[in-house]
Design an enzyme around this catalytic site. Structure first.
Site, PDB file in Angstrom:
ATOM      1  N   HIS A   1     -25.883 -37.874  -2.595  1.00  0.00           N
ATOM      2  CA  HIS A   1     -25.191 -39.160  -2.448  1.00  0.00           C
ATOM      3  C   HIS A   1     -26.178 -40.230  -1.980  1.00  0.00           C
ATOM      4  O   HIS A   1     -27.154 -39.917  -1.281  1.00  0.00           O
ATOM      5  CB  HIS A   1     -24.051 -39.003  -1.431  1.00  0.00           C
TER       6      HIS A   1
ATOM      7  N   SER B   1     -10.125 -36.819  -2.628  1.00  0.00           N
ATOM      8  CA  SER B   1     -11.080 -37.627  -1.861  1.00  0.00           C
ATOM      9  C   SER B   1     -10.622 -37.887  -0.433  1.00  0.00           C
ATOM     10  O   SER B   1      -9.489 -38.335  -0.205  1.00  0.00           O
ATOM     11  CB  SER B   1     -11.232 -38.970  -2.602  1.00  0.00           C
ATOM     12  N   GLY B   2     -11.516 -37.660   0.511  1.00  0.00           N
ATOM     13  CA  GLY B   2     -11.205 -37.978   1.905  1.00  0.00           C
ATOM     14  C   GLY B   2     -11.099 -39.480   2.122  1.00  0.00           C
ATOM     15  O   GLY B   2     -10.244 -39.953   2.886  1.00  0.00           O
ATOM     16  N   PHE B   3     -11.942 -40.221   1.444  1.00  0.00           N
ATOM     17  CA  PHE B   3     -11.910 -41.680   1.576  1.00  0.00           C
ATOM     18  C   PHE B   3     -10.563 -42.224   1.093  1.00  0.00           C
ATOM     19  O   PHE B   3      -9.933 -43.053   1.750  1.00  0.00           O
ATOM     20  CB  PHE B   3     -13.056 -42.301   0.770  1.00  0.00           C
TER      21      PHE B   3
ATOM     22  N   ARG C   1     -23.193 -30.763  -0.124  1.00  0.00           N
ATOM     23  CA  ARG C   1     -23.517 -32.198  -0.247  1.00  0.00           C
ATOM     24  C   ARG C   1     -24.523 -32.571   0.833  1.00  0.00           C
ATOM     25  O   ARG C   1     -24.245 -32.353   2.021  1.00  0.00           O
ATOM     26  CB  ARG C   1     -22.229 -33.007  -0.095  1.00  0.00           C
TER      27      ARG C   1
ATOM     28  N   ASP D   1     -12.327 -43.664   7.041  1.00  0.00           N
ATOM     29  CA  ASP D   1     -12.733 -42.311   6.615  1.00  0.00           C
ATOM     30  C   ASP D   1     -13.722 -41.768   7.657  1.00  0.00           C
ATOM     31  O   ASP D   1     -14.931 -41.767   7.437  1.00  0.00           O
ATOM     32  CB  ASP D   1     -13.364 -42.420   5.216  1.00  0.00           C
TER      33      ASP D   1
ATOM     34  N   TRP E   1     -10.666 -35.278  -7.889  1.00  0.00           N
ATOM     35  CA  TRP E   1     -11.396 -35.262  -6.609  1.00  0.00           C
ATOM     36  C   TRP E   1     -10.392 -35.583  -5.515  1.00  0.00           C
ATOM     37  O   TRP E   1      -9.878 -36.722  -5.472  1.00  0.00           O
ATOM     38  CB  TRP E   1     -12.494 -36.315  -6.694  1.00  0.00           C
TER      39      TRP E   1
ATOM     40  N   ASP F   1     -12.559 -32.510  -1.280  1.00  0.00           N
ATOM     41  CA  ASP F   1     -13.573 -33.123  -0.409  1.00  0.00           C
ATOM     42  C   ASP F   1     -13.217 -32.728   1.020  1.00  0.00           C
ATOM     43  O   ASP F   1     -12.350 -33.350   1.641  1.00  0.00           O
ATOM     44  CB  ASP F   1     -13.478 -34.644  -0.611  1.00  0.00           C
TER      45      ASP F   1
END
Ligand code: SPV
Ligand code: MG
Length: 290
Positions: free
Chosen positions: A186, A42-44, A155, A54, A40, A81
């Site tokens: 989510h 991931s943006g976070f 999402r 983020d 993933w 992401d």
């Protein structure tokens, strides 16, 4: 087999795929060695790596550079992401081309407005796009992809925004109508009740993806019992594990006045050499440096 084809094939089976967040090529290598099915981007995690919130502060180019570097060091499929897709449907058209070229096998696009606020923040400003506008973004992504195996995952942040299950279901169905291959649902509740309830109510023709960051008690056995979740994404565990180890080690070095104690509790440099494939480099040196 190309990673996107492999991901699609594995998703057509009955198994639940375990996807680990990666914020660097090294974290991707470690995830692959540990046995995860995919990565993933991931943006976070990437935001945290840059020491930033983020909140759409990392540029598409920064994310693509990391993705490109990760793709060069792993055989696993990468799910990118892409947050809100950096703007409207036109930005999505541009982004899909770039992410396919950089080596992604899938993208997740969320139905928040740009700039986004991270989902798990207690008092986050969570504004969603109109359903029709987000449908346009999903359709743009599906229409743009070159590889038919490249997955477009929609999402919905309806539960995150506190709009309730009926709104989340309505949005998820609308996004499938627009061509989404899967729905990522989510939740920031500490217990998995919202997710389990959504999953039981979901009658759509595509499987669900979940990110059990806020509700860690929902383990793989419980997820399998739901029957319609095909992927669990471990969304911030890489950066949290890395930060835990660095925080502890750095504090000990200051407290101890040197590295005399910590050195035996962290990976030896030989292990880093192995991860860097030093043996192959040495072999190439022996063969080609004349
Ligand atoms: C991420 O890892 O960037 C995610 C998951 O989108 S979360 O941070 O929980 O929203
Ligand atoms: Mg994210």
């Amino acid at each position: 087999m190309p990673p996107a084809k492999c991901l699609r094939m594995r998703l057509s089976g009955t198994s639940l795929l375990h996807i680990m967040a990666a914020h660097s090529p090294l974290s991707a290598i470690l995830a692959e060695e540990a046995g995860f099915d995919g990565l993933w981007a991931s943006g976070f995690e990437l935001s945290a790596l840059y020491g930033l919130a983020d909140m759409s502060l990392i540029s598409m180019t920064q994310h693509l550079d990391t993705l490109w570097a990760i793709a060069g060091r792993t055989t696993l499929p990468i799910i990118a992401d892409i947050d809100t897709g950096y703007g409207n449907a036109i930005n999505i058209i541009h982004a899909i081309g770039e992410y396919e070229r950089a080596g992604a096998s899938a993208v997740v696009i969320e139905d928040k407005t740009f700039p986004k606020v991270t989902s798990l923040a207690a008092d986050g400003r969570q504004e969603l796009l109109r359903i029709e506008e987000f449908q346009g973004k999903i359709e743009a992504a599906v229409t743009t992809r070159q590889d038919p195996d490249f997955l477009v995952i929609a999402r919905t942040e309806a539960l995150i925004a506190g709009l309730g299950e009926a709104e989340a279901l309505q949005r998820a169905h609308a996004y499938v109508d627009a061509g989404a291959d899967m729905i990522l649902i989510h939740s920031k509740k500490r217990d998995p009740s919202e997710i389990e309830s959504f999953s039981r109510a979901w009658t759509g023709p595509v499987p669900l993806v979940i990110v059990p960051n806020a509700y860690p008690d929902l383990d793989a056995e419980r997820v399998k019992a739901l029957g319609n979740v095909c992927m669990m994404i471990y969304g911030n565990y890489g950066i949290r594990a890395a930060a835990t180890a660095m925080q502890e080690t750095f504090r000990r070095i200051i407290a101890d006045g040197g590295v005399q104690n910590v050195h035996k509790d962290i990976l030896p440099v030989e292990e880093i050499f192995r991860l860097q494939k030093m043996r192959e480099v040495k072999a190439a040196e022996a063969r080609f440096l004349r």
